[in-house]
Motif scaffolding. Structure first.
Motif, PDB file in Angstrom:
ATOM      1  N   ARG A  31      46.665  36.193  30.404  1.00  0.00           N
ATOM      2  CA  ARG A  31      47.083  37.228  29.421  1.00  0.00           C
ATOM      3  C   ARG A  31      47.528  36.573  28.174  1.00  0.00           C
ATOM      4  NH1 ARG A  31      52.774  40.002  32.000  1.00  0.00           N
ATOM      5  NH2 ARG A  31      53.728  37.888  31.875  1.00  0.00           N
ATOM      6  N   SER A  59      40.001  36.655  32.160  1.00  0.00           N
ATOM      7  CA  SER A  59      40.219  37.964  31.939  1.00  0.00           C
ATOM      8  C   SER A  59      41.587  38.536  32.017  1.00  0.00           C
ATOM      9  CB  SER A  59      39.233  38.952  32.553  1.00  0.00           C
ATOM     10  OG  SER A  59      39.579  40.521  32.365  1.00  0.00           O
ATOM     11  N   ASP A  61      42.209  41.778  33.184  1.00  0.00           N
ATOM     12  CA  ASP A  61      41.820  42.754  33.909  1.00  0.00           C
ATOM     13  C   ASP A  61      40.982  42.294  35.430  1.00  0.00           C
ATOM     14  OD1 ASP A  61      40.980  45.281  34.996  1.00  0.00           O
ATOM     15  OD2 ASP A  61      39.975  45.932  33.273  1.00  0.00           O
ATOM     16  N   SER A  63      39.605  44.294  37.506  1.00  0.00           N
ATOM     17  CA  SER A  63      38.328  44.903  37.716  1.00  0.00           C
ATOM     18  C   SER A  63      37.381  44.520  37.162  1.00  0.00           C
ATOM     19  CB  SER A  63      38.753  46.669  37.293  1.00  0.00           C
ATOM     20  OG  SER A  63      38.670  46.588  35.943  1.00  0.00           O
ATOM     21  N   LYS A  64      37.272  43.531  36.192  1.00  0.00           N
ATOM     22  CA  LYS A  64      36.049  43.207  35.664  1.00  0.00           C
ATOM     23  C   LYS A  64      35.601  41.981  36.322  1.00  0.00           C
ATOM     24  CE  LYS A  64      37.180  44.485  30.704  1.00  0.00           C
ATOM     25  NZ  LYS A  64      37.773  43.754  29.429  1.00  0.00           N
ATOM     26  N   MET A  86      46.914  45.449  40.603  1.00  0.00           N
ATOM     27  CA  MET A  86      45.821  44.889  39.615  1.00  0.00           C
ATOM     28  C   MET A  86      44.819  44.068  40.847  1.00  0.00           C
ATOM     29  SD  MET A  86      47.576  43.885  36.315  1.00  0.00           S
ATOM     30  CE  MET A  86      46.068  43.019  35.788  1.00  0.00           C
TER      31      MET A  86
END
Length: 304
Positions: A31, A59, A61, A63-64, A86
């Motif tokens: 991040r 990333s 995220d 989920s990507k 997450m």
């Protein structure tokens, strides 16, 4: 192997970089400025005798990224409330989550969130730091990952992960008694982290002073006694061997909790010295040194 690293800071960044360098499909979860630098320039890994840069997916995220074969859990334990939910996007039916967090039972927290069968207990032995955005450094000769099933069996997933680590130049060991392996690291880490954070000084500064050396040795012995009282099969020479390791590697030893305190960040107090106090209470063993460390640092646990 398709691999995700949850927490690509010092430890996670180093392992992720080494794994990516030999061709694994690695995704780094990071991040802020660190993520931005990785996306723009890649991840730079600096070692004592070399440095290299790897380009890999990154990333903030998960989920990507989607389900992976192996997810390394490398975030600090105080980040679990955010990180573990997450991570669910990384976990599929065949995913192994290798927990490399500090502490003797951190993997159980991960197992509750991500599934009992998915999570594999492990321990990372490494001295590493973040040099700046997009760059990590590993120092010293001691680098290895130990993992093992709770029932002591040498599973196929352990062998596959070990092979992948070794191919990447990361010594990987399969433990037939992972509880003892975790406590062996914990004894060292909790002592180093607790004493140096309380003293605001490194072990290299403290060990030459007789009064502080006595505190370090007594803390090691206290945690050793707590482990044995809880039924952990620690080697008889555990304290002596750990003391020798400390004395041989003093220049390279830096506790991340000490670094976090000096930077005003939260502390892994509950996973380290707090865990000693709780385990001592459960076994009826007094923990006066860790009681003092815990009391002195508790008000700073959430950072400043």
């Amino acid at each position: 192997m398709r691999i995700a690293v949850m927490g690509a800071g010092s430890t996670g960044g180093y392992f992720g970089g080494m794994l990516a360098r030999v061709g694994n499909d690695v995704a780094l979860i990071a991040r802020g400025a660190h993520l931005d630098a990785i996306l723009k320039k890649g991840l730079r890994v600096v070692r004592d005798d070399e440095e290299f840069t790897v380009q890999c997916q990154a990333s903030d995220d998960p989920s990507k990224i989607g389900p992976v074969d192996l997810a390394l859990l490398c975030v600090k334990t105080y980040q679990n409330d955010v990180a573990l939910p997450m991570m669910r996007r990384l976990v599929g039916p065949e995913t192994t989550v290798l927990c490399l967090q500090n502490g003797i039972d951190s993997y159980r927290t991960a197992a509750k969130a991500l599934g009992e069968t998915a999570v594999l207990p492990g321990a990372a032995f490494i001295e590493a730091s973040v040099l700046g955005p997009g760059a990590v450094r590993q120092t010293g000769s001691v680098v290895r990952i130990v993992m093992g099933e709770e029932d002591g069996t040498e599973s196929q997933r352990c062998r596959a992960i070990q092979e992948t680590l070794v191919q990447a130049g990361i010594p990987g060991e399969i433990s037939s008694d992972i509880r003892a392996s975790l406590w062996g690291k914990f004894l060292f880490i909790a002592t180093m982290a607790g004493v140096t954070t309380m003293a605001r000084a490194t072990l290299a500064e403290l060990m030459p002073q007789a009064h502080w050396r006595n505190v370090v040795l007594a803390c090691l012995a206290e945690i050793d006694a707590v482990g044995r009282a809880n039924g952990v099969n620690l080697p008889e020479d555990m304290v002596a061997n750990t003391t020798s390791y400390i004395e041989e590697h003093l220049p390279d030893l830096q506790a991340s909790m000490h670094t976090d305190l000096m930077a005003g960040r939260p502390l892994e107090l509950e996973a380290l010295n707090g865990a000693v106090v709780r385990a001592g209470r459960d076994a009826g063993v007094a923990t006066p040194i860790n009681d003092v460390i815990y009391a002195m640092l508790k008000s700073l646990e959430n950072g400043s």
